[in-house]
Scaffold this motif. Structure first.
Motif, PDB file in Angstrom:
ATOM      1  N   PRO A 175       8.890 -13.827   2.046  1.00 61.09           N
ATOM      2  CA  PRO A 175       7.670 -14.533   2.465  1.00 61.09           C
ATOM      3  C   PRO A 175       6.439 -13.923   1.783  1.00 61.09           C
ATOM      4  N   PRO A 176       5.366 -14.694   1.671  1.00 65.55           N
ATOM      5  CA  PRO A 176       4.141 -14.159   1.063  1.00 65.55           C
ATOM      6  C   PRO A 176       3.698 -12.891   1.795  1.00 65.55           C
ATOM      7  N   PHE A 177       3.213 -11.938   1.033  1.00 66.73           N
ATOM      8  CA  PHE A 177       2.794 -10.650   1.587  1.00 66.73           C
ATOM      9  C   PHE A 177       1.278 -10.572   1.502  1.00 66.73           C
ATOM     10  N   PRO A 178       0.606 -10.428   2.649  1.00 70.43           N
ATOM     11  CA  PRO A 178      -0.862 -10.427   2.652  1.00 70.43           C
ATOM     12  C   PRO A 178      -1.444  -9.265   1.839  1.00 70.43           C
ATOM     13  N   ASP A 179      -2.446  -9.561   1.018  1.00 73.89           N
ATOM     14  CA  ASP A 179      -3.083  -8.535   0.193  1.00 73.89           C
ATOM     15  C   ASP A 179      -3.668  -7.401   1.027  1.00 73.89           C
ATOM     16  N   GLU A 180      -4.116  -7.713   2.252  1.00 71.68           N
ATOM     17  CA  GLU A 180      -4.738  -6.654   3.065  1.00 71.68           C
ATOM     18  C   GLU A 180      -3.737  -5.572   3.473  1.00 71.68           C
ATOM     19  N   TYR A 181      -2.430  -5.842   3.329  1.00 67.62           N
ATOM     20  CA  TYR A 181      -1.415  -4.827   3.620  1.00 67.62           C
ATOM     21  C   TYR A 181      -1.116  -3.943   2.412  1.00 67.62           C
ATOM     22  N   LYS A 182      -1.621  -4.320   1.263  1.00 65.73           N
ATOM     23  CA  LYS A 182      -1.361  -3.534   0.053  1.00 65.73           C
ATOM     24  C   LYS A 182      -2.320  -2.350  -0.004  1.00 65.73           C
ATOM     25  N   THR A 183      -2.117  -1.434   0.952  1.00 68.46           N
ATOM     26  CA  THR A 183      -2.977  -0.263   1.076  1.00 68.46           C
ATOM     27  C   THR A 183      -2.130   1.000   0.966  1.00 68.46           C
ATOM     28  N   GLU A 184      -2.805   2.090   0.763  1.00 73.36           N
ATOM     29  CA  GLU A 184      -2.136   3.390   0.658  1.00 73.36           C
ATOM     30  C   GLU A 184      -1.361   3.714   1.939  1.00 73.36           C
ATOM     31  N   ALA A 185      -1.876   3.283   3.088  1.00 70.46           N
ATOM     32  CA  ALA A 185      -1.225   3.587   4.371  1.00 70.46           C
ATOM     33  C   ALA A 185       0.189   2.997   4.445  1.00 70.46           C
ATOM     34  N   TYR A 186       0.407   1.864   3.805  1.00 66.94           N
ATOM     35  CA  TYR A 186       1.705   1.197   3.864  1.00 66.94           C
ATOM     36  C   TYR A 186       2.546   1.424   2.614  1.00 66.94           C
ATOM     37  N   ARG A 187       2.016   2.129   1.655  1.00 65.94           N
ATOM     38  CA  ARG A 187       2.720   2.326   0.395  1.00 65.94           C
ATOM     39  C   ARG A 187       3.906   3.270   0.588  1.00 65.94           C
ATOM     40  N   VAL A 188       5.010   2.938  -0.061  1.00 68.74           N
ATOM     41  CA  VAL A 188       6.197   3.787  -0.036  1.00 68.74           C
ATOM     42  C   VAL A 188       6.121   4.691  -1.258  1.00 68.74           C
ATOM     43  N   HIS A 189       5.984   5.986  -1.035  1.00 68.41           N
ATOM     44  CA  HIS A 189       5.922   6.928  -2.146  1.00 68.41           C
ATOM     45  C   HIS A 189       7.331   7.312  -2.565  1.00 68.41           C
ATOM     46  N   GLY A 190       7.516   7.568  -3.825  1.00 72.83           N
ATOM     47  CA  GLY A 190       8.837   7.884  -4.348  1.00 72.83           C
ATOM     48  C   GLY A 190       9.408   6.718  -5.134  1.00 72.83           C
ATOM     49  N   CYS A 191       8.726   5.607  -5.103  1.00 72.42           N
ATOM     50  CA  CYS A 191       9.138   4.445  -5.882  1.00 72.42           C
ATOM     51  C   CYS A 191       8.340   4.423  -7.184  1.00 72.42           C
ATOM     52  N   GLN A 192       9.007   4.098  -8.273  1.00 69.88           N
ATOM     53  CA  GLN A 192       8.322   3.987  -9.551  1.00 69.88           C
ATOM     54  C   GLN A 192       7.404   2.760  -9.529  1.00 69.88           C
ATOM     55  N   SER A 193       7.892   1.668  -8.952  1.00 75.14           N
ATOM     56  CA  SER A 193       7.067   0.476  -8.820  1.00 75.14           C
ATOM     57  C   SER A 193       6.267   0.587  -7.520  1.00 75.14           C
ATOM     58  N   MET A 194       5.320  -0.303  -7.357  1.00 74.98           N
ATOM     59  CA  MET A 194       4.527  -0.323  -6.128  1.00 74.98           C
ATOM     60  C   MET A 194       5.342  -1.028  -5.041  1.00 74.98           C
ATOM     61  N   VAL A 195       5.471  -0.373  -3.892  1.00 71.83           N
ATOM     62  CA  VAL A 195       6.187  -0.952  -2.745  1.00 71.83           C
ATOM     63  C   VAL A 195       5.356  -0.679  -1.501  1.00 71.83           C
ATOM     64  N   TRP A 196       5.210  -1.716  -0.682  1.00 66.79           N
ATOM     65  CA  TRP A 196       4.519  -1.589   0.596  1.00 66.79           C
ATOM     66  C   TRP A 196       5.465  -2.032   1.694  1.00 66.79           C
ATOM     67  N   LEU A 197       5.442  -1.307   2.826  1.00 66.89           N
ATOM     68  CA  LEU A 197       6.310  -1.603   3.961  1.00 66.89           C
ATOM     69  C   LEU A 197       5.464  -1.542   5.229  1.00 66.89           C
ATOM     70  N   VAL A 198       5.416  -2.665   5.949  1.00 64.14           N
ATOM     71  CA  VAL A 198       4.566  -2.776   7.133  1.00 64.14           C
ATOM     72  C   VAL A 198       5.436  -3.037   8.361  1.00 64.14           C
ATOM     73  N   PRO A 199       5.365  -2.133   9.370  1.00 64.58           N
ATOM     74  CA  PRO A 199       6.134  -2.334  10.592  1.00 64.58           C
ATOM     75  C   PRO A 199       5.318  -3.082  11.645  1.00 64.58           C
ATOM     76  N   SER A 200       6.013  -3.775  12.520  1.00 61.62           N
ATOM     77  CA  SER A 200       5.370  -4.343  13.708  1.00 61.62           C
ATOM     78  C   SER A 200       6.423  -4.402  14.800  1.00 61.62           C
ATOM     79  N   GLY A 201       6.000  -4.716  16.000  1.00 59.06           N
ATOM     80  CA  GLY A 201       6.913  -4.761  17.133  1.00 59.06           C
ATOM     81  C   GLY A 201       6.973  -3.425  17.836  1.00 59.06           C
ATOM     82  N   ASP A 202       8.023  -3.236  18.633  1.00 64.11           N
ATOM     83  CA  ASP A 202       8.188  -1.991  19.375  1.00 64.11           C
ATOM     84  C   ASP A 202       9.664  -1.591  19.343  1.00 64.11           C
ATOM     85  N   ALA A 203      10.023  -0.587  20.130  1.00 62.35           N
ATOM     86  CA  ALA A 203      11.387  -0.049  20.090  1.00 62.35           C
ATOM     87  C   ALA A 203      12.449  -1.101  20.399  1.00 62.35           C
TER      88      ALA A 203
END
Length: 144
Positions: free
Chosen positions: A41-69
Motif C-alpha cells: 500500500p502507499p506509504f505516507p511521506d510523513e513516516y519517512k523519518t529518522e525515527a522509523y528508519r531501519v538502520h543496517g539496511c543499505q537501502s532506505m527502509v522505514w517501519l511504522v508500528p501501530s496497535g497494541d499487544a
C-alpha cells in the motif's frame, strides 16, 4: 498446543513457501519479489523519518508500528524494489498479529524458500535489522 494447531504467522509462512515452490529459477523469484513490493500500500511521506528508519539496511527502509499487544500492525516501505518485496513477505508473516505471536515466530520462510542463499550480505543484514526492529516494537508493546 496440539500438532494441528498452527498460528496465522505459521500459515502465512507455509503459503509463501508454496508460492515460491511454483517458481522456477531465481530470476523468476526475484521478479515475484519485485511484483510483491509493487503491491505494498502507499506509504505516507510523513513516516519517512529518522525515527522509523531501519538502520543496517543499505537501502532506505522505514517501519511504522501501530496497535497494541493484542494486535500489532506494521507499515513499511523501501526505496529498493527487491527490498520492498522482502518487506511484503515480512508483513504477511508478522503484521496484524498479537505481539506474543510476533516474538515467538521465527522467520523460517527465509531459509525454506532459499532467500538466505540468494540475498547479498547487505540485503541479508538489512532483512535481519528489519526483523529485529519489528520484534523490538512487539516486545515494547508488551509481547514478552
Amino acid at each position: 498446543m496440539n500438532a494441528t494447531a498452527t498460528t496465522r504467522a505459521e500459515q502465512a509462512q507455509q503459503e509463501i513457501t508454496e508460492e515460491f515452490a511454483f517458481l522456477g529459477d531465481w530470476t523468476e523469484r526475484y521478479q515475484y519479489l519485485i511484483d510483491l513490493g509493487r503491491q505494498l500500500p502507499p506509504f505516507p511521506d510523513e513516516y519517512k523519518t529518522e525515527a522509523y528508519r531501519v538502520h543496517g539496511c543499505q537501502s532506505m527502509v522505514w517501519l511504522v508500528p501501530s496497535g497494541d499487544a493484542s494486535c500489532m500492525h506494521f507499515e513499511a516501505a523501501s526505496d529498493s524494489a527487491i527490498v520492498s518485496g522482502l518487506i511484503a513477505l515480512v508483513l504477511r508473516v508478522y503484521s496484524d498479529r498479537p505481539a506474543a505471536e510476533i516474538l515467538a515466530t521465527e522467520p523460517a520462510f527465509i531459509g525454506t524458500i532459499g532467500l538466505a542463499k540468494h540475498l547479498s550480505p547487505t540485503r541479508s543484514n538489512g532483512l535481519a535489522a528489519m526483523l529485529a526492529k519489528l520484534k523490538g516494537y512487539a516486545a515494547a508493546a508488551g509481547g514478552g
